[in-house]
Design a protein around this motif. Structure first.
Motif, short mmCIF file in Angstrom:
data_model
loop_
_atom_site.label_atom_id
_atom_site.label_comp_id
_atom_site.label_asym_id
_atom_site.label_seq_id
_atom_site.Cartn_x
_atom_site.Cartn_y
_atom_site.Cartn_z
N GLU A 30 -4.23 4.37 3.26
CA GLU A 30 -3.34 5.08 4.17
C GLU A 30 -3.50 4.56 5.60
N LEU A 31 -4.74 4.33 6.00
CA LEU A 31 -4.99 3.82 7.35
C LEU A 31 -4.37 2.43 7.53
N GLU A 32 -4.48 1.60 6.49
CA GLU A 32 -3.89 0.26 6.56
C GLU A 32 -2.37 0.35 6.62
N ARG A 33 -1.78 1.25 5.83
CA ARG A 33 -0.33 1.43 5.84
C ARG A 33 0.14 1.87 7.22
N GLU A 34 -0.55 2.83 7.80
CA GLU A 34 -0.18 3.33 9.13
C GLU A 34 -0.25 2.22 10.17
N ALA A 35 -1.31 1.43 10.13
CA ALA A 35 -1.49 0.36 11.12
C ALA A 35 -0.43 -0.73 10.93
N THR A 36 -0.15 -1.09 9.69
CA THR A 36 0.84 -2.13 9.43
C THR A 36 2.23 -1.67 9.83
N LEU A 37 2.57 -0.43 9.53
CA LEU A 37 3.88 0.09 9.91
C LEU A 37 4.01 0.21 11.43
N ALA A 38 2.93 0.54 12.10
CA ALA A 38 2.97 0.60 13.57
C ALA A 38 3.25 -0.78 14.15
N ARG A 39 2.59 -1.80 13.60
CA ARG A 39 2.85 -3.18 14.05
C ARG A 39 4.28 -3.59 13.73
N LEU A 40 4.75 -3.24 12.55
CA LEU A 40 6.12 -3.56 12.15
C LEU A 40 7.12 -2.91 13.10
N PHE A 41 6.83 -1.69 13.50
CA PHE A 41 7.71 -0.99 14.44
C PHE A 41 7.71 -1.69 15.79
N ALA A 67 15.59 3.71 8.11
CA ALA A 67 15.07 2.50 7.46
C ALA A 67 13.54 2.49 7.51
N TYR A 68 12.97 2.85 8.66
CA TYR A 68 11.51 2.90 8.75
C TYR A 68 10.95 4.00 7.85
N LYS A 74 8.22 4.03 0.48
CA LYS A 74 8.11 3.10 -0.63
C LYS A 74 7.04 2.04 -0.42
N TRP A 75 6.15 2.27 0.52
CA TRP A 75 5.15 1.27 0.89
C TRP A 75 4.31 0.80 -0.29
N ARG A 79 5.62 -5.09 -2.95
CA ARG A 79 4.69 -6.05 -3.57
C ARG A 79 4.00 -6.92 -2.54
N ASP A 80 4.73 -7.31 -1.51
CA ASP A 80 4.20 -8.26 -0.53
C ASP A 80 4.44 -7.70 0.87
N VAL A 81 3.38 -7.51 1.61
CA VAL A 81 3.49 -6.97 2.97
C VAL A 81 4.34 -7.90 3.84
N GLU A 82 4.28 -9.19 3.55
CA GLU A 82 5.07 -10.16 4.32
C GLU A 82 6.57 -9.94 4.11
N ALA A 83 6.94 -9.29 3.02
CA ALA A 83 8.35 -9.03 2.73
C ALA A 83 8.85 -7.77 3.42
N ALA A 84 7.99 -7.09 4.17
CA ALA A 84 8.38 -5.83 4.80
C ALA A 84 9.54 -6.01 5.77
N GLU A 85 9.53 -7.10 6.54
CA GLU A 85 10.62 -7.32 7.50
C GLU A 85 11.94 -7.53 6.77
N ALA A 86 11.93 -8.30 5.70
CA ALA A 86 13.15 -8.53 4.93
C ALA A 86 13.64 -7.22 4.29
N TYR A 87 12.70 -6.42 3.78
CA TYR A 87 13.06 -5.14 3.20
C TYR A 87 13.67 -4.23 4.27
N LEU A 88 13.10 -4.23 5.44
CA LEU A 88 13.60 -3.42 6.54
C LEU A 88 15.00 -3.85 6.94
N ARG A 89 15.21 -5.15 7.05
CA ARG A 89 16.53 -5.69 7.41
C ARG A 89 17.57 -5.32 6.36
N SER A 90 17.21 -5.47 5.09
CA SER A 90 18.11 -5.13 4.00
C SER A 90 18.45 -3.64 4.02
#
Length: 195
Positions: A30-41, A67-68, A74-75, A79-90
């Motif tokens: 959960e902590l990793e998800r929160e940190a990654t989503l904060a960076r993504l934001f 979208a966020y 669905k975090w 499958r791939d954290v690197e795909a988060a930007e593409a998922y967000l754009r889609s």
């Protein structure tokens, strides 16, 4: 004056054997998800907001917020954290398309539609994102069919490859080429007609 009785201290929670329970430790996932989503934001919020504006969302801030929220929900399935930007754009593309479709249907079913002024009122964020010299182009872009507009924005504004556009729009690469070519032709015609 009446005195209130003292509130009893909360009793410590105990387990099955009567032992006190330790406070729950935060889940490292959960902590990793929160940190990654904060960076993504931080990295992509303004570009996703611009994308929603260019695609014609009437409420781009809400579209991007949704979208966020979707990616947050669905975090674990991502499958791939690197795909988060593409998922967000889609997701921004899909939500904008759904919102526009919903508004079109709603407007058809209104018995006495209100008289709207010629110019819609844009949010402060939307207005700040678009410079005056872009307004003519944006107006012409807004006149295009939704799929052509999406293909052009994803290709020429975001600089995505055909395969990435196809994934974001949920269509084949051939359809991307068709929508892009037709959109360029229509946009060129519209811009030349305004001169």
């Amino acid at each position: 004056m009446r005195r209130r009785p003292p509130t009893p201290a909360p009793e410590p929670q105990v387990g099955l054997e009567g032992e006190p329970l330790a406070p729950a430790l935060p889940d490292p996932g959960e902590l990793e998800r929160e940190a990654t989503l904060a960076r993504l934001f931080e990295l992509h919020y303004s570009s996703m907001l611009r994308l929603a504006v260019l695609l014609g969302a009437d409420d781009p801030e809400n579209v991007v917020a949704e979208a966020y929220y979707q990616i947050y929900r669905k975090w674990r399935r991502l499958r791939d954290v690197e795909a988060a930007e593409a998922y967000l754009r889609s997701t921004v593309c899909n939500l904008t398309r759904m919102r526009i479709r919903h508004l079109q249907v709603a407007r058809k079913h209104i018995e006495n539609p209100p008289v709207l002024p010629d110019e819609s009122v844009a949010s402060a964020e939307s207005t700040a994102l678009l410079r005056d010299d872009q307004r003519v182009l944006i107006d012409a872009l807004q006149q295009l069919p939704a799929r052509q507009r999406e293909a052009l924005v994803l290709r020429h504004w975001l600089g995505l490859k055909e395969s990435e556009i196809a994934a974001a729009m949920g269509i084949s690469s051939g359809s991307v080429k068709t929508h892009t070519a037709r959109g360029i032709a229509a946009l060129t015609h519209a811009m030349e007609a305004r001169r």
